[in-house]
Design an enzyme around this catalytic site. Structure first.
Site, PDB file in Angstrom:
ATOM      1  CB  SER A 199      -0.963   0.011   1.200  1.00  0.00           C
ATOM      2  OG  SER A 199      -1.667  -0.929   1.130  1.00  0.00           O
ATOM      3  CG  HIS A 245      -2.116   3.611   3.482  1.00  0.00           C
ATOM      4  ND1 HIS A 245      -3.386   3.312   3.343  1.00  0.00           N
ATOM      5  CD2 HIS A 245      -1.335   2.668   3.299  1.00  0.00           C
ATOM      6  CE1 HIS A 245      -3.576   2.341   3.240  1.00  0.00           C
ATOM      7  NE2 HIS A 245      -2.372   1.565   3.239  1.00  0.00           N
TER       8      HIS A 245
END
Length: 294
Positions: A199, A245
């Site tokens: 991610s 993230h």
């Protein structure tokens, strides 16, 4: 759309570039008159020429070496613009299959700062010298939904970005973003927290894609909407590493800006210099956190 096109036969679309059939263009080579897109245009004394006319020596443009088509970031245009994206997806799938076959492998590959946490003596983790976890965690997934969502995002974002930047620059953005995500998770998350997944790197592709679309004056609303949805998921679920993230997104924005906006005369220096600065920040974060945990 098809019905409207059929009902208006008088409408004409632009011809497609003879080297890139998916790109419409209104420019033709002044010698052979074949349609050429901006990446294939070579400046001549009058108008533009295609790479073949220049390479054959009959043109008046720059030398043959300068006629090689380039991406917007200065990378080489390749026959398979999604090759690295396919390889990255293949590596992620291979690691996922290996983890399914041996569940203990996830613990060996995931990002762990220090386990057990202080005041116990370190036995494993980045703070204990296992720096490889900053990289291996980028390719490790346990749940099918996790790898499915990430690989769909990688295919959707990575393919066009690889084609736009070129392989070396695309791979640089991917790994720098992934490492930045790992470093921020290592710095801010609880030491014993196990983090894994692609991610961070994919959020970096989000950032770089937004920069590229801005540069090309494309409509930013679709990518912004998708990014907002992903950020809602990021902060709405406690099991998701928001640090990875955000770290990946910021690194992707910075490196993507460096790749796309670097001046042509100092392109490589600015592009890879920007990436090196982000990597230096990554190293500093890792060293600071390691000092805190040891």
């Amino acid at each position: 759309m098809n019905q409207e096109a059929d009902s208006t036969p008088q409408a004409h679309s632009l011809p497609s570039c003879y080297r890139h059939p998916d790109r419409e263009t209104g420019i033709r080579c002044t010698r052979c008159e074949r349609p050429i897109c901006p990446e294939c245009m070579v400046s001549a004394s009058v108008g533009f020429q295609c790479p073949e006319c220049v390479r054959d020596g009959g043109g008046t443009g720059p030398a043959p070496a300068a006629a090689r088509p380039r991406t917007i970031a200065g990378g080489s245009v390749t026959a398979d613009p999604r090759l690295l994206t396919k390889i990255l997806i293949g590596i992620n799938l291979a690691v996922f299959i290996a983890i399914q076959a041996n569940a203990s492998l996830a613990a060996d590959l995931s990002l762990v700062g220090a386990y057990p946490p202080p005041p116990f003596a370190l036995r494993e983790g980045v703070a204990d010298g296992q720096y490889y976890r900053l990289v291996t965690s980028m390719f490790a997934h346990q749940e099918i939904w996790h790898i499915g969502f990430n690989m769909l995002s990688l295919w959707w974002l990575g393919g066009p970005l690889e084609a736009a930047l070129g392989r070396a620059r695309y791979l640089t953005v991917y790994f720098v973003s992934g490492l930045a995500g790992s470093a921020l998770a290592y710095l801010l998350a609880a030491p014993a927290t196990a983090t894994l997944g692609a991610s961070g790197a994919i959020f970096g592709l989000f950032g770089a894609t937004a920069v590229l679309m801005r540069k090309l004056n494309y409509d930013l609303r679709p990518i912004i909407a998708l990014l907002v949805i992903n950020l809602i998921f990021t902060f709405g679920w406690s099991s998701i590493s928001w640090q990875a993230h955000i770290g990946g997104l910021v690194a992707g924005l910075i490196t993507g800006y460096g790749m796309v906006h670097a001046p042509r005369e100092r392109r490589a220096l600015v592009q890879y210099g920007t990436s090196a600065v982000v990597l230096l920040v990554v190293v500093v974060m890792v060293l600071v956190r390691t000092a805190q945990l040891t």
